[in-house]
Design a protein around this motif. Structure first.
Motif, PDB file in Angstrom:
ATOM      1  N   ARG A 144       0.836  -1.208   0.000  1.00 42.97           N
ATOM      2  CA  ARG A 144       0.000   0.000   0.000  1.00 42.97           C
ATOM      3  C   ARG A 144       0.866   1.252   0.000  1.00 42.97           C
ATOM      4  NH1 ARG A 144      -4.789  -0.862   4.480  1.00 42.97           N
ATOM      5  NH2 ARG A 144      -5.896  -2.576   3.471  1.00 42.97           N
ATOM      6  N   GLU A 146      -0.335   3.823   1.237  1.00 41.69           N
ATOM      7  CA  GLU A 146      -0.876   4.320   2.525  1.00 41.69           C
ATOM      8  C   GLU A 146      -1.497   5.714   2.396  1.00 41.69           C
ATOM      9  OE1 GLU A 146      -1.015   1.865   4.413  1.00 41.69           O
ATOM     10  OE2 GLU A 146       0.806   0.687   4.326  1.00 41.69           O
ATOM     11  N   ILE A 216      -7.621   2.589  12.260  1.00 42.38           N
ATOM     12  CA  ILE A 216      -8.126   2.212  13.585  1.00 42.38           C
ATOM     13  C   ILE A 216      -7.002   2.462  14.594  1.00 42.38           C
ATOM     14  CG2 ILE A 216      -9.027   0.300  15.005  1.00 42.38           C
ATOM     15  CD1 ILE A 216     -10.011  -0.939  12.316  1.00 42.38           C
ATOM     16  N   ILE A 290      -1.910  -5.290  14.279  1.00 47.63           N
ATOM     17  CA  ILE A 290      -1.701  -4.035  13.545  1.00 47.63           C
ATOM     18  C   ILE A 290      -2.568  -2.949  14.195  1.00 47.63           C
ATOM     19  CG2 ILE A 290      -2.154  -2.947  11.335  1.00 47.63           C
ATOM     20  CD1 ILE A 290      -1.513  -5.556   9.966  1.00 47.63           C
TER      21      ILE A 290
END
Ligand code: 5AD
Length: 330
Positions: A144, A146, A216, A290
């Protein structure tokens, strides 16, 4: 199809949400079919040399108990997954120097002998490493971006270099990998405009797979006190990605399920066509933290698969019998 300004409007305004989700669902049906591709995810090491501010695996998190599966154990987990019907195995870890080029190549070769497609998700490596992994049989790679906002990228990733990440993605594409990228939605300081740019970036680099999930907060990271990303915004970034990129593979991410019960099913009805059930042993799964509250799978691989198959058929979709390369309708 959509300009940057139109994407920004759609992301900002919730009035047309249901139309966008429906259009994404139709686009998915037309270009990727009705079958959902299942990928067996093996989280084989939570050791990581990176400092990503949002991630619980960051090297400065001393509270996390670290583990590393041994090569034989990784291959035997893959074997069980193949036996349970998986046609793709995803090998994911933190950036762990233990897994040298040679060690990775042996693992890949041994798993390829069992027949599945192999996806790697082990971070930034040299082009020579990527080439060796490809020659050993790896088919796909997830990395990713990100966020495409360079300033935010810098803040979120101390000691990392945005340009190197781009270079890695370019190298992966050049080597012939099906290349996956993606972004986090709701990072502190992230703007709607930069999310629009993320979507356009996926199109520009011709990503084959795009994983999108809400941020999150993890309490043992510097971002522990921030609030989580918005579920519907993440869903909309995903839906717009489907509408713009058409036949790409898009997972219904675990982070979606963590924020909302049945979040993955909602994602499957809004443009996603892939699910990545976690087949890692329960001994390790909770340590691959994570972010907290990761939706927990069943205790054994067969049961996990049965449960996910039932959920997928409950929304009128089938399970793909193929390896699920980009645009494969099976
Ligand atoms: N919340 C949501 N997703 C996260 N990831 C890492 N940390 C978090 C978090 N706190 C995602 C990153 C990474 C993928 C494996 O997990 O986008 O690429």
């Amino acid at each position: 199809m959509f300009s940057k300004d139109e994407i920004i409007d759609i992301l900002q305004d919730n009035k047309a949400n249901s139309e966008i989700f429906e259009l994404a669902d139709k686009t998915r049906a037309k270009y990727s079919g009705n079958a959902v591709h299942l990928r067996a995810l093996i989280e084989f090491s939570n050791n990581c040399k990176c400092f990503c501010k949002y991630c619980g695996l960051r090297c400065e998190n001393k509270k996390l108990q670290r583990y590393r599966m041994q090569p034989d154990e990784i291959v035997s987990t893959a074997k069980t997954a193949v036996g349970a019907g998986y046609k793709t195995v995803v090998l994911q870890s933190g950036e762990d120097a233990f897994f040298t080029r040679d060690i990775m190549c042996k693992i890949i070769e041994n798993i390829k002998k069992l027949g599945p497609a192999v996806t790697l998700s082990i971070g930034e490596r040299s082009k020579d490493d990527y080439k060796a992994f490809k020659d050993a049989g790896a088919d796909r790679y997830l990395l990713r971006i990100e966020t495409t906002d360079k300033n935010l990228y810098k803040k979120m990733h101390p000691h990392m270099d945005f340009e190197n990440r781009l270079k890695c993605l370019k190298n992966l594409k050049e080597l012939g990998y099906e290349t996956g990228t993606g972004c986090l939605v709701g990072l502190p300081g992230q703007t709607i405009e930069s999310l629009a740019e993320d979507i356009l970036f996926f199109k520009e680099i011709d990503a084959d797979m795009v994983g999108i999930g809400p941020f999150i907060p993890h309490p043992d990271t510097p971002l522990g006190d921030f609030s989580h990303g918005n579920f519907h915004l993440a869903l909309k970034v995903m839906a717009l990605t489907r509408i713009l990129l058409k036949n790409v593979n898009i997972p219904a991410t675990t982070a979606m399920e963590t924020l909302k019960p049945d979040g993955r099913l909602i994602a499957l009805k809004s443009g996603a066509n892939v699910v990545m059930p976690n087949v890692t042993s329960p001994l390790y799964i909770e340590k691959y933290e994570i972010y907290p509250g990761k939706a927990a799978p069943a205790d054994d691989i067969i049961q996990t698969r049965t449960e996910i198959e039932q959920k997928i058929s409950s929304i009128g979709r089938t399970i793909s019998l193929g390896c699920g390369f980009r645009g494969e309708i099976s």
